[in-house]
Each structure stands twice: as C-alpha cells, then as structure tokens.
Design an enzyme around this catalytic site. Sequence first.
Site, PDB file in Angstrom:
ATOM      1  N   SER A  46       5.738  48.266  17.460  1.00 14.21           N
ATOM      2  CA  SER A  46       6.825  48.907  16.725  1.00 14.21           C
ATOM      3  C   SER A  46       6.591  50.400  16.722  1.00 14.21           C
ATOM      4  CB  SER A  46       6.899  48.394  15.284  1.00 14.21           C
ATOM      5  OG  SER A  46       7.702  49.254  14.493  1.00 14.21           O
ATOM      6  N   CYS A  69      14.464  53.189  15.663  1.00 14.46           N
ATOM      7  CA  CYS A  69      13.720  52.061  16.238  1.00 14.46           C
ATOM      8  C   CYS A  69      13.036  52.456  17.544  1.00 14.46           C
ATOM      9  CB  CYS A  69      14.603  50.846  16.467  1.00 14.46           C
ATOM     10  SG  CYS A  69      13.699  49.390  17.089  1.00 14.46           S
TER      11      CYS A  69
END
Length: 338
Positions: free
Chosen positions: A91, A257
């Site tokens: 991530s 993101c």
Amino acid sequence: MRSLQTLSIVGCHAEGEVGDVIIGGIVNVPGKTMYEKMVHMQTHKDHVRNLVLNEPRGRLAMNTNLVLPPCNPEADVGFLIMESEEWAPMSGSNTICTTTVLLETGMLEMKEPTTHLKLDTAAGLVGVQAECEGGKCKSVTFDNVPAFVDKLDLQVDVPDLGTVTVDIAWGGMWLAICDAASVGLEVRKEHAKKLVDIGERIKTAVQKLYTPTHPENPGIRGVSTISFTEPLIEEGDRKVALNTVIVSPGRHDRSPCGTGTSARMAVLHVRGLLSIGQTFVHRSLIGSEFQCSITDTTRVGERNAVLSRVKGRAWITSHKQIVLDPEDPYPEGFRVGD
C-alpha cells in the site's frame, strides 16, 4: 489493569488516509519472507486486525501497519499492512505513513536532508527516499514493486447495471479500473455514496468472472479494490487526473491510493498516454495529491511492466495504547453496517 493484548501505536495519515503504525506489543511473526509472515497473521492471528480496525477501537476508514524485523537482507525494516477486509501485500499511503513514523519517532535514524531506506513488504522490496528538515519528514517518495496490466477492456455483466468495461492491473494489489463516466458518475463528493455502492457491485461481478494471479506468487490473486477514474488533463508538461479507490467493505480511500496510482500508470503507459519520466499528478476525492512518474520499464515473468515512483506526505496524529480487557464482550470488535 490486566490486558490480554497491549499494543503501542502511533497514529498517522498520508494525504488523508489513516495508516496507524504498531510500534510495540508484537515482537515478531513466523515466516521466512514477509509474504509468509502476512499469511501467518492472516491465518492464525487475524484477531489482531479485527481488534485494531473494528469498533469500538477502530473504524472502517482506516488501516494499521505492523513493523517487524525484515526478512530480505537488503531491507532496513519490514512491515505488514492491515486493511478492513484483508492483509494487503502493498500500500502506498501505508508505506508513506510507516516511513514517517519510523523516522519521526527515532526508530530509524533520520538523515537530513534526505534519508534512504528499503522496506520489506509482502509484495517485495520497496525503496524509499524521505526528504527531511528540522526533525520532520517533509515528504516520502517510494519506488514501488513493478506494476503491470493483466487485462484491458474486460467486459463484465453487472446485475441491474448492464455491461461494464474495466481494466485489470497490478500495482502492489490487484485493481479493477473503471471510467467513472461509463457508469454515469463523476469523482465528486456528491457522488460518494453512489460510487461506493456501484463500485462494490462491479467488484463483486469482476470477482465472479475473473481471477488474476501474480506470475511470481500464485498466492496473490483476485481483485480486491476498484478505482473510478476521470480523464487525463494536460497542465503544462504534466498530466493530472482524479480518481477514487473503493476499499471493501465499502468506503473511499481518502488518498489518491499508491497501489492504484501505480496500476493506473501501467495502464496509461500501455495505452500510450504516459511516457517514461513524464510527471503524473493523481488527485483523490478530497483533493489530496501524489506526485508520480514512470522511471523505467521491466518484466515480471513474461509480462511487460513499469517501475513507478510515487511521492506524498504524512503527518503523525496521535500516540496511543490499545488494550484488551479480559472481560470485554467485544474482543475482536464489531461492525454495524452504517
């Protein structure tokens, strides 16, 4: 007070997305690689994820990271990523949060003006460059694991919606990428609830139809998030775009993101819309930004891939301890669906 579990946590967010970091309470996890450690936690200690992310201690719109000794001898430190529904291999926002916490708390030495680190993740080794000044981590740039396209223009039949076209790409997680306008939406706050509802429906349909598998690790398989995108806009010599990533069980990623950005850059490059070295600014639903580029191309198995670089910022928000009273009726928390 007696506690069955005591975790020391530093609260943090990267461009709006919460990525708290556990810095004490779990000494180590069995496994020869960070991927094996992730699988061990997922299989045997998933209660830790539930404890910190579910109510009443956590909430839906957050993540938590677990700092561990690295497995890769090239790495300075390892970390595992907990999200509401899964242990994620990689991530971007959590990489930025974890780096900021490691440096600003003194767990790793901060070197001004630039600190170079290598982080061991379940998806692979990630290089990090932190710009530092006056004891503050001003920004974090990470060189992600190689990103690549799996399928372009996959046709998916979605109940009560019809046929929807998505691209499937890897950027550290598997994503389905969908043009928001193709389903009658825009990446705007006033469309936030519809984006979540339709995004979850499309993702479920994709999961039933097709399961992408990472060519170098067959254990990493299946789409877990969906990105709604807006068209590229030219701003001088750079390209800019909005997106929002819908994270299960149904919420927006507050940041642009990082894994979704890497996956989108892979798609843009294949389509001839983003060149090596060209600046790409990715914006989120709340207006926060990642500064990005493709630094080079490579291969992952038999697939063409890109090496992506993503830059963002994070801020420490709290220092806290989570405890578990032996008589607490909700040792793994709860969700109520609101």
